[in-house]
Motif scaffolding. Structure first.
Motif, mmCIF file in Angstrom:
data_model
loop_
_atom_site.group_PDB
_atom_site.id
_atom_site.type_symbol
_atom_site.label_atom_id
_atom_site.label_comp_id
_atom_site.label_asym_id
_atom_site.label_seq_id
_atom_site.Cartn_x
_atom_site.Cartn_y
_atom_site.Cartn_z
ATOM 1 N N THR A 25 0.861 -1.183 0.000
ATOM 2 C CA THR A 25 0.000 0.000 0.000
ATOM 3 C C THR A 25 0.898 1.234 0.000
ATOM 4 O OG1 THR A 25 -0.091 0.201 2.405
ATOM 5 C CG2 THR A 25 -1.735 -1.247 1.371
ATOM 6 N N ASP A 26 0.295 2.394 0.073
ATOM 7 C CA ASP A 26 1.107 3.607 0.148
ATOM 8 C C ASP A 26 1.617 3.857 1.566
ATOM 9 O OD1 ASP A 26 -1.324 4.269 1.226
ATOM 10 O OD2 ASP A 26 -1.648 6.032 -0.017
ATOM 11 N N ASP A 27 1.202 3.036 2.510
ATOM 12 C CA ASP A 27 1.699 3.117 3.886
ATOM 13 C C ASP A 27 3.127 2.564 3.919
ATOM 14 O OD1 ASP A 27 2.237 2.807 6.629
ATOM 15 O OD2 ASP A 27 0.197 2.176 7.076
ATOM 16 N N PRO A 28 4.059 3.239 4.587
ATOM 17 C CA PRO A 28 5.440 2.738 4.610
ATOM 18 C C PRO A 28 5.603 1.418 5.379
ATOM 19 C CG PRO A 28 5.222 4.656 6.015
ATOM 20 C CD PRO A 28 3.918 4.494 5.293
ATOM 21 N N LEU A 29 4.642 1.063 6.231
ATOM 22 C CA LEU A 29 4.702 -0.206 6.960
ATOM 23 C C LEU A 29 3.899 -1.248 6.200
ATOM 24 C CD1 LEU A 29 4.155 1.125 10.581
ATOM 25 C CD2 LEU A 29 6.313 0.525 9.467
ATOM 26 N N TYR A 30 4.575 -2.326 5.803
ATOM 27 C CA TYR A 30 3.911 -3.391 5.062
ATOM 28 C C TYR A 30 3.153 -4.297 6.008
ATOM 29 C CZ TYR A 30 6.852 -2.025 1.151
ATOM 30 O OH TYR A 30 7.459 -1.334 0.155
ATOM 31 N N ARG A 31 2.067 -4.837 5.528
ATOM 32 C CA ARG A 31 1.278 -5.780 6.314
ATOM 33 C C ARG A 31 1.544 -7.193 5.812
ATOM 34 N NH1 ARG A 31 -5.273 -6.117 6.619
ATOM 35 N NH2 ARG A 31 -5.324 -7.845 8.096
ATOM 36 N N ALA A 32 2.123 -8.024 6.666
ATOM 37 C CA ALA A 32 2.372 -9.425 6.307
ATOM 38 C C ALA A 32 1.092 -10.227 6.532
ATOM 39 C CB ALA A 32 3.505 -9.999 7.146
ATOM 40 N N ILE A 33 0.789 -11.102 5.582
ATOM 41 C CA ILE A 33 -0.419 -11.922 5.681
ATOM 42 C C ILE A 33 -0.094 -13.370 5.337
ATOM 43 C CG2 ILE A 33 -2.035 -10.042 5.154
ATOM 44 C CD1 ILE A 33 -2.122 -11.187 2.252
ATOM 45 N N PRO A 34 -0.846 -14.317 5.911
ATOM 46 C CA PRO A 34 -0.680 -15.721 5.524
ATOM 47 C C PRO A 34 -1.476 -15.982 4.239
ATOM 48 C CG PRO A 34 -2.323 -15.544 7.248
ATOM 49 C CD PRO A 34 -1.796 -14.147 7.010
ATOM 50 N N VAL A 35 -0.876 -16.705 3.330
ATOM 51 C CA VAL A 35 -1.504 -17.010 2.047
ATOM 52 C C VAL A 35 -1.311 -18.494 1.763
ATOM 53 C CG1 VAL A 35 -1.439 -16.523 -0.434
ATOM 54 C CG2 VAL A 35 -1.033 -14.681 1.195
ATOM 55 N N ALA A 36 -2.317 -19.125 1.186
ATOM 56 C CA ALA A 36 -2.193 -20.522 0.758
ATOM 57 C C ALA A 36 -2.070 -20.562 -0.760
ATOM 58 C CB ALA A 36 -3.403 -21.333 1.209
ATOM 59 N N LEU A 37 -1.057 -21.273 -1.241
ATOM 60 C CA LEU A 37 -0.894 -21.531 -2.660
ATOM 61 C C LEU A 37 -1.381 -22.960 -2.884
ATOM 62 C CD1 LEU A 37 2.766 -20.210 -2.986
ATOM 63 C CD2 LEU A 37 0.652 -18.934 -3.399
ATOM 64 N N ARG A 38 -2.285 -23.158 -3.827
ATOM 65 C CA ARG A 38 -2.872 -24.485 -4.027
ATOM 66 C C ARG A 38 -2.851 -24.909 -5.484
ATOM 67 N NH1 ARG A 38 -8.056 -23.391 -0.186
ATOM 68 N NH2 ARG A 38 -6.935 -23.563 1.789
ATOM 69 N N PHE A 39 -2.734 -26.222 -5.649
ATOM 70 C CA PHE A 39 -2.754 -26.850 -6.964
ATOM 71 C C PHE A 39 -3.407 -28.204 -6.820
ATOM 72 C CE2 PHE A 39 -0.841 -30.094 -9.654
ATOM 73 C CZ PHE A 39 -1.072 -29.580 -10.917
ATOM 74 N N THR A 40 -4.236 -28.578 -7.795
ATOM 75 C CA THR A 40 -4.777 -29.940 -7.827
ATOM 76 C C THR A 40 -4.540 -30.519 -9.213
ATOM 77 O OG1 THR A 40 -6.992 -29.278 -8.531
ATOM 78 C CG2 THR A 40 -6.600 -29.422 -6.151
ATOM 79 N N ALA A 41 -4.239 -31.797 -9.253
ATOM 80 C CA ALA A 41 -4.002 -32.474 -10.527
ATOM 81 C C ALA A 41 -5.263 -32.497 -11.388
ATOM 82 C CB ALA A 41 -3.497 -33.890 -10.276
ATOM 83 N N ALA A 42 -6.426 -32.331 -10.769
ATOM 84 C CA ALA A 42 -7.674 -32.288 -11.526
ATOM 85 C C ALA A 42 -7.738 -31.052 -12.420
ATOM 86 C CB ALA A 42 -8.865 -32.306 -10.573
ATOM 87 N N GLU A 43 -7.010 -29.990 -12.053
ATOM 88 C CA GLU A 43 -6.916 -28.770 -12.857
ATOM 89 C C GLU A 43 -5.430 -28.492 -13.108
ATOM 90 O OE1 GLU A 43 -10.103 -25.588 -11.850
ATOM 91 O OE2 GLU A 43 -9.371 -26.402 -9.960
ATOM 92 N N PRO A 44 -4.792 -29.277 -13.976
ATOM 93 C CA PRO A 44 -3.334 -29.211 -14.108
ATOM 94 C C PRO A 44 -2.783 -27.905 -14.672
ATOM 95 C CG PRO A 44 -4.255 -30.620 -15.796
ATOM 96 C CD PRO A 44 -5.382 -30.284 -14.857
ATOM 97 N N LEU A 45 -3.608 -27.070 -15.257
ATOM 98 C CA LEU A 45 -3.116 -25.823 -15.829
ATOM 99 C C LEU A 45 -3.344 -24.624 -14.914
ATOM 100 C CD1 LEU A 45 -4.278 -26.298 -19.528
ATOM 101 C CD2 LEU A 45 -2.091 -26.915 -18.478
ATOM 102 N N ALA A 46 -3.974 -24.839 -13.771
ATOM 103 C CA ALA A 46 -4.357 -23.736 -12.884
ATOM 104 C C ALA A 46 -3.669 -23.817 -11.532
ATOM 105 C CB ALA A 46 -5.874 -23.747 -12.678
ATOM 106 N N VAL A 47 -3.472 -22.650 -10.939
ATOM 107 C CA VAL A 47 -3.042 -22.541 -9.547
ATOM 108 C C VAL A 47 -4.032 -21.627 -8.834
ATOM 109 C CG1 VAL A 47 -0.588 -22.963 -9.947
ATOM 110 C CG2 VAL A 47 -1.463 -20.622 -10.030
#
Length: 129
Positions: A25-47
């Motif tokens: 953001t334009d705020d000098p203090l960054y906000r750290a957040i937890p994020v999940a990265l996911r992939f399934t073989a059922a959708e092999p072209l997508a994340v």
């Protein structure tokens, strides 16, 4: 940005990598957040990139689905023209920009975490079921 990730073991059909990211953001203090990265073989072209419910006005997980190739290409050069855009930011970080009717979110990730996730997705996608 945290270099550590909590990673459950990959199964034959899914990969999930939990990482810390920074909302820019334009705020000098960054906000750290937890994020999940996911992939399934059922959708092999997508994340999927999933943001926690507490960041959503609706109180639900906010999930973005886009081509795995876009994430991979964006680690070395700017890419994307639609709702999701990815580009390298220096040598160790990448930026993912999300466009929605509500606005734009700019999130910074460690490239190492994204590359590790992508390696795991390719390993899972090529394993016999």
């Amino acid at each position: 940005m945290s270099a550590t990730a909590e990673n459950p073991p990959a199964t034959a059909t899914a990969v999930e990598e939990r990482v810390r990211a920074r909302v820019i953001t334009d705020d000098p203090l960054y906000r750290a957040i937890p994020v999940a990265l996911r992939f399934t073989a059922a959708e092999p072209l997508a994340v999927r990139i999933v943001f926690p419910a507490e960041l959503s006005p609706e109180g639900t997980d906010n999930e973005w689905v886009f081509p795995r190739a876009l994430l991979e290409a964006g680690l070395s050069a700017p890419t994307g023209t639609g709702d999701v855009r990815v580009w390298p930011c220096g040598r160790v970080q990448a930026v993912v920009e999300f466009h929605s009717p509500e606005g734009v979110a700019v999130v910074q990730f460690d490239i190492a975490a994204l590359r590790r996730f992508l390696r795991r997705t390719y390993s899972t996608a090529t394993r016999p079921a």
